[in-house]
Design an enzyme around this catalytic site. Structure first.
Site, PDB file in Angstrom:
ATOM      1  NE  ARG A 125       8.154 -12.972 -26.214  1.00  0.00           N
ATOM      2  CZ  ARG A 125       8.599 -14.134 -26.691  1.00  0.00           C
ATOM      3  NH1 ARG A 125       7.836 -15.202 -26.652  1.00  0.00           N
ATOM      4  NH2 ARG A 125       9.795 -14.214 -27.226  1.00  0.00           N
ATOM      5  CE  LYS A 147       2.428   4.873 -11.679  1.00  0.00           C
ATOM      6  NZ  LYS A 147       2.834   6.091 -10.945  1.00  0.00           N
ATOM      7  CD  GLU A 189       1.273   6.563  -0.308  1.00  0.00           C
ATOM      8  OE1 GLU A 189       0.618   7.353  -1.012  1.00  0.00           O
ATOM      9  OE2 GLU A 189       2.483   6.320  -0.519  1.00  0.00           O
ATOM     10  CE  LYS A 231      -2.944   3.673  -7.504  1.00  0.00           C
ATOM     11  NZ  LYS A 231      -1.672   3.273  -6.971  1.00  0.00           N
ATOM     12  CD  GLU A 241       2.444   9.062 -13.048  1.00  0.00           C
ATOM     13  OE1 GLU A 241       2.207   8.067 -12.354  1.00  0.00           O
ATOM     14  OE2 GLU A 241       3.439   9.783 -12.899  1.00  0.00           O
ATOM     15  NE  ARG A 245      -1.246   5.414 -11.722  1.00  0.00           N
ATOM     16  CZ  ARG A 245      -1.279   4.102 -11.844  1.00  0.00           C
ATOM     17  NH1 ARG A 245      -1.813   3.555 -12.926  1.00  0.00           N
ATOM     18  NH2 ARG A 245      -0.808   3.319 -10.897  1.00  0.00           N
ATOM     19  CG  ASN A 249       3.317  10.700  -8.611  1.00  0.00           C
ATOM     20  OD1 ASN A 249       3.221   9.577  -8.137  1.00  0.00           O
ATOM     21  ND2 ASN A 249       3.420  10.926  -9.913  1.00  0.00           N
ATOM     22  CG  HIS A 252       4.780  10.114  -3.897  1.00  0.00           C
ATOM     23  ND1 HIS A 252       3.611  10.443  -3.248  1.00  0.00           N
ATOM     24  CD2 HIS A 252       4.859   8.758  -3.850  1.00  0.00           C
ATOM     25  CE1 HIS A 252       3.005   9.329  -2.844  1.00  0.00           C
ATOM     26  NE2 HIS A 252       3.738   8.299  -3.187  1.00  0.00           N
ATOM     27  CG  HIS A 256      10.554   9.311  -4.358  1.00  0.00           C
ATOM     28  ND1 HIS A 256       9.920   9.123  -5.563  1.00  0.00           N
ATOM     29  CD2 HIS A 256      10.304   8.205  -3.645  1.00  0.00           C
ATOM     30  CE1 HIS A 256       9.306   7.956  -5.558  1.00  0.00           C
ATOM     31  NE2 HIS A 256       9.526   7.380  -4.406  1.00  0.00           N
ATOM     32  CG  HIS A 270       6.942   5.081   0.033  1.00  0.00           C
ATOM     33  ND1 HIS A 270       7.597   5.898  -0.867  1.00  0.00           N
ATOM     34  CD2 HIS A 270       5.651   5.045  -0.376  1.00  0.00           C
ATOM     35  CE1 HIS A 270       6.743   6.320  -1.781  1.00  0.00           C
ATOM     36  NE2 HIS A 270       5.550   5.824  -1.506  1.00  0.00           N
TER      37      HIS A 270
HETATM   38  P1  NAD Z   1       6.675  -3.775   2.636  1.00  0.00           P
HETATM   39  O1  NAD Z   1       6.130  -4.576   1.547  1.00  0.00           O
HETATM   40  O2  NAD Z   1       8.154  -3.694   2.793  1.00  0.00           O
HETATM   41  O3  NAD Z   1       6.039  -4.246   4.016  1.00  0.00           O
HETATM   42  C1  NAD Z   1       6.401  -3.594   5.209  1.00  0.00           C
HETATM   43  C2  NAD Z   1       6.749  -4.570   6.311  1.00  0.00           C
HETATM   44  O4  NAD Z   1       5.544  -5.125   6.828  1.00  0.00           O
HETATM   45  C3  NAD Z   1       7.610  -5.751   5.886  1.00  0.00           C
HETATM   46  O5  NAD Z   1       8.568  -5.964   6.886  1.00  0.00           O
HETATM   47  C4  NAD Z   1       6.630  -6.924   5.844  1.00  0.00           C
HETATM   48  O6  NAD Z   1       7.270  -8.137   6.141  1.00  0.00           O
HETATM   49  C5  NAD Z   1       5.653  -6.542   6.907  1.00  0.00           C
HETATM   50  N1  NAD Z   1       4.284  -7.030   6.751  1.00  0.00           N
HETATM   51  C6  NAD Z   1       3.514  -7.000   5.646  1.00  0.00           C
HETATM   52  N2  NAD Z   1       2.266  -7.367   5.931  1.00  0.00           N
HETATM   53  C7  NAD Z   1       2.232  -7.673   7.239  1.00  0.00           C
HETATM   54  C8  NAD Z   1       1.218  -8.096   8.113  1.00  0.00           C
HETATM   55  N3  NAD Z   1      -0.060  -8.230   7.720  1.00  0.00           N
HETATM   56  N4  NAD Z   1       1.556  -8.340   9.407  1.00  0.00           N
HETATM   57  C9  NAD Z   1       2.829  -8.141   9.840  1.00  0.00           C
HETATM   58  N5  NAD Z   1       3.813  -7.714   9.070  1.00  0.00           N
HETATM   59  C10 NAD Z   1       3.520  -7.469   7.766  1.00  0.00           C
HETATM   60  O7  NAD Z   1       6.209  -2.243   2.552  1.00  0.00           O
HETATM   61  P2  NAD Z   1       4.937  -1.480   1.991  1.00  0.00           P
HETATM   62  O8  NAD Z   1       4.899  -0.206   2.726  1.00  0.00           O
HETATM   63  O9  NAD Z   1       3.743  -2.331   1.941  1.00  0.00           O
HETATM   64  O10 NAD Z   1       5.340  -1.200   0.471  1.00  0.00           O
HETATM   65  C11 NAD Z   1       6.414  -0.364   0.143  1.00  0.00           C
HETATM   66  C12 NAD Z   1       6.767  -0.601  -1.303  1.00  0.00           C
HETATM   67  O11 NAD Z   1       5.632  -0.314  -2.106  1.00  0.00           O
HETATM   68  C13 NAD Z   1       7.889   0.257  -1.821  1.00  0.00           C
HETATM   69  O12 NAD Z   1       8.801  -0.542  -2.532  1.00  0.00           O
HETATM   70  C14 NAD Z   1       7.205   1.238  -2.762  1.00  0.00           C
HETATM   71  O13 NAD Z   1       8.032   1.630  -3.826  1.00  0.00           O
HETATM   72  C15 NAD Z   1       6.055   0.407  -3.250  1.00  0.00           C
HETATM   73  N6  NAD Z   1       4.901   1.189  -3.738  1.00  0.00           N
HETATM   74  C16 NAD Z   1       4.399   0.865  -4.947  1.00  0.00           C
HETATM   75  C17 NAD Z   1       3.289   1.543  -5.431  1.00  0.00           C
HETATM   76  C18 NAD Z   1       2.677   1.137  -6.738  1.00  0.00           C
HETATM   77  O14 NAD Z   1       1.799   1.854  -7.223  1.00  0.00           O
HETATM   78  N7  NAD Z   1       3.070   0.029  -7.311  1.00  0.00           N
HETATM   79  C19 NAD Z   1       2.706   2.562  -4.672  1.00  0.00           C
HETATM   80  C20 NAD Z   1       3.250   2.864  -3.424  1.00  0.00           C
HETATM   81  C21 NAD Z   1       4.358   2.172  -2.961  1.00  0.00           C
HETATM   82  N1  GLY Z   2       1.376   5.377  -6.373  1.00  0.00           N
HETATM   83  C1  GLY Z   2       1.153   6.233  -7.486  1.00  0.00           C
HETATM   84  C2  GLY Z   2       0.441   5.598  -8.615  1.00  0.00           C
HETATM   85  O1  GLY Z   2       0.028   4.460  -8.523  1.00  0.00           O
HETATM   86  O2  GLY Z   2       0.288   6.192  -9.632  1.00  0.00           O
END
Ligand code: NAD
Ligand code: GLY
Length: 373
Positions: A125, A147, A189, A231, A241, A245, A249, A252, A256, A270
């Site tokens: 929980r 998020k 971003e 942010k 949001e 907030r 997007n 996005h 998307h 992304h």
């Molecule tokens: P990811 O986590 O897939 O990482 C990208 C690649 O980089 C992977 O292959 C990883 O192994 C590699 N990697 C990571 N750090 C490294 C480093 N220091 N050196 C070498 N390789 C490294 O991708 P991302 O772009 O970080 O994240 C994408 C995800 O984030 C998506 O699922 C998206 O939906 C999510 N996201 C969430 C939010 C949120 O607010 N929670 C916002 C934007 C995106």
């Molecule tokens: N990435 C959008 C948000 O965190 O609201």
């Protein structure tokens, strides 16, 4: 704090936390995290690639501070952000007999941050967690704001929770090993923040894009810190949001829709989709006479100059059918009751949420962009 680290507070009352940004933070992680680990145990949920490259330094730092630091490695890639990935991780956390006095550390990009954060939100929980983001995208966006989510076959990020971390450590040194393509995706971003709310930051980025992408320390630190400041300010005002907030997007909904068409993953990252989505949001705003055409052209130049896609024709995938893109936009979880909702712009640095966007106008726009009927 290290002398070079910048601290950005996220002002959320009882759930307030700091984002530390700077070099050398991994080596100081033990001292920085220890105050949050009542039982002196931290389960490190690490992207496998990141664990291989940087895990030993993090574990050593935690152990130097007297923290036990068992590591759970998660396969890299979006597929880990799934019911199966969540089940496997939860089982490993249970096997460690982790309890509420312990802590989870998410060590990787947005995939691991979202997955470990969601596991932390529901494990017994709710258990505290810290974010140690290792991609540029995670440092400027996904690790801040609480998020957390997994994907399902019906769509991305559809099952999740708001669960704020206790601390975020954005160590700029770990970006040295990040592939250039991932750097550019994270940079998308960063541009987004300038576009949505800070014209001066956008102008600074126009001049310094190459330095940021080359990981020049001063430029990189400023770009990450300014993004996180923006942010943090928005999240503090609108955590769940309900209003402002949603501006985060920008790019996005268009983005998307393209990701959904291409398939989430390597073919279109992304951040690449967001870059193209931002360019489209400005061109659509200009087409609707909401924003000056010169601004849309300037945005397109800045995105292209960073090596990011700004036009549908920049993508190897395609052609894209306008009606399919519109259908995806209608299903976006930012849409309300099926109505088309987009973040559009009045000018660079001033975005707003537009509800009830006319599908016919959108279709004309997408056809003019090179989509097929
Ligand atoms: P990811 O986590 O897939 O990482 C990208 C690649 O980089 C992977 O292959 C990883 O192994 C590699 N990697 C990571 N750090 C490294 C480093 N220091 N050196 C070498 N390789 C490294 O991708 P991302 O772009 O970080 O994240 C994408 C995800 O984030 C998506 O699922 C998206 O939906 C999510 N996201 C969430 C939010 C949120 O607010 N929670 C916002 C934007 C995106
Ligand atoms: N990435 C959008 C948000 O965190 O609201």
């Amino acid at each position: 704090m290290t002398a070079d680290a910048r601290t950005v507070p996220v002002g959320l009352g009882a759930r307030a936390y700091d984002v530390l940004i700077g070099p050398g933070l991994l080596d100081r992680a033990g001292d920085l995290i220890a105050p949050h680990a009542r039982r002196r145990r931290v389960a490190v949920v690490a992207d496998q690639t990141v664990a291989r490259l940087h895990g030993a330094r993090l574990t050593a730092a935690l152990e130097r501070a007297g923290l036990a630091a068992p590591t759970i490695a998660v396969p890299p890639g979006e597929a880990s952000k799934s019911w199966e990935g969540l089940a496997a991780l939860s089982d490993q956390l249970l096997a460690l007999e982790l309890d509420r006095g312990d802590l989870i550390a998410a060590f990787g990009g947005g995939v691991v941050g979202d997955l470990a954060g969601f596991a932390a939100a529901i494990y017994k929980r709710g258990i505290d967690f810290v974010q140690i983001p290792t991609t540029l995208l995670a440092q400027v966006d996904s690790s801040v704001g609480g998020k957390t989510a997994i994907d399902t076959p019906r769509g991305k990020n559809l099952i999740g929770a708001f669960h704020q971390p206790r601390l975020v450590l954005a160590d700029l040194d770990v970006l040295a090993t990040l592939p250039d393509r991932e750097m550019r995706a994270g940079y998308a971003e960063i541009i987004k923040y300038g576009l949505l709310g800070d014209f001066a930051f956008f102008e600074w980025l126009e001049a310094e894009a190459a330095a940021v992408l080359a990981r020049e320390p001063g430029a990189l630190a400023h770009a990450v810190a300014r993004s996180v400041e923006m942010k943090a300010e928005i999240v503090a005002e609108d955590e769940k949001e309900a209003g402002r907030r949603a501006l985060l997007n920008l790019g996005h909904t268009f983005g998307h829709a393209l990701e959904a068409e291409v398939g989430f993953g390597e073919a279109l990252l992304h951040g690449e989709a967001v870059a193209l989505g931002c360019a489209q949001a400005f061109r659509f705003s200009a087409a609707q006479r909401l924003a000056p055409r010169q601004d849309a052209e300037r945005v397109e130049r800045a995105i292209a100059a960073a090596g990011l896609p700004a036009r549908l024709s920049d993508l190897a995938a395609g052609p894209f059918a306008a009606d399919r893109l519109i259908a995806h936009a209608g299903q976006d979880k930012k849409a309300e009751g099926g109505a088309l909702t987009f973040v559009l712009a009045r000018r660079i640095g001033e975005a707003f949420t537009a509800r009830g966007v006319d599908p016919a106008a959108l279709r004309d726009f997408l056809l003019a962009e090179g989509a097929t009927p």
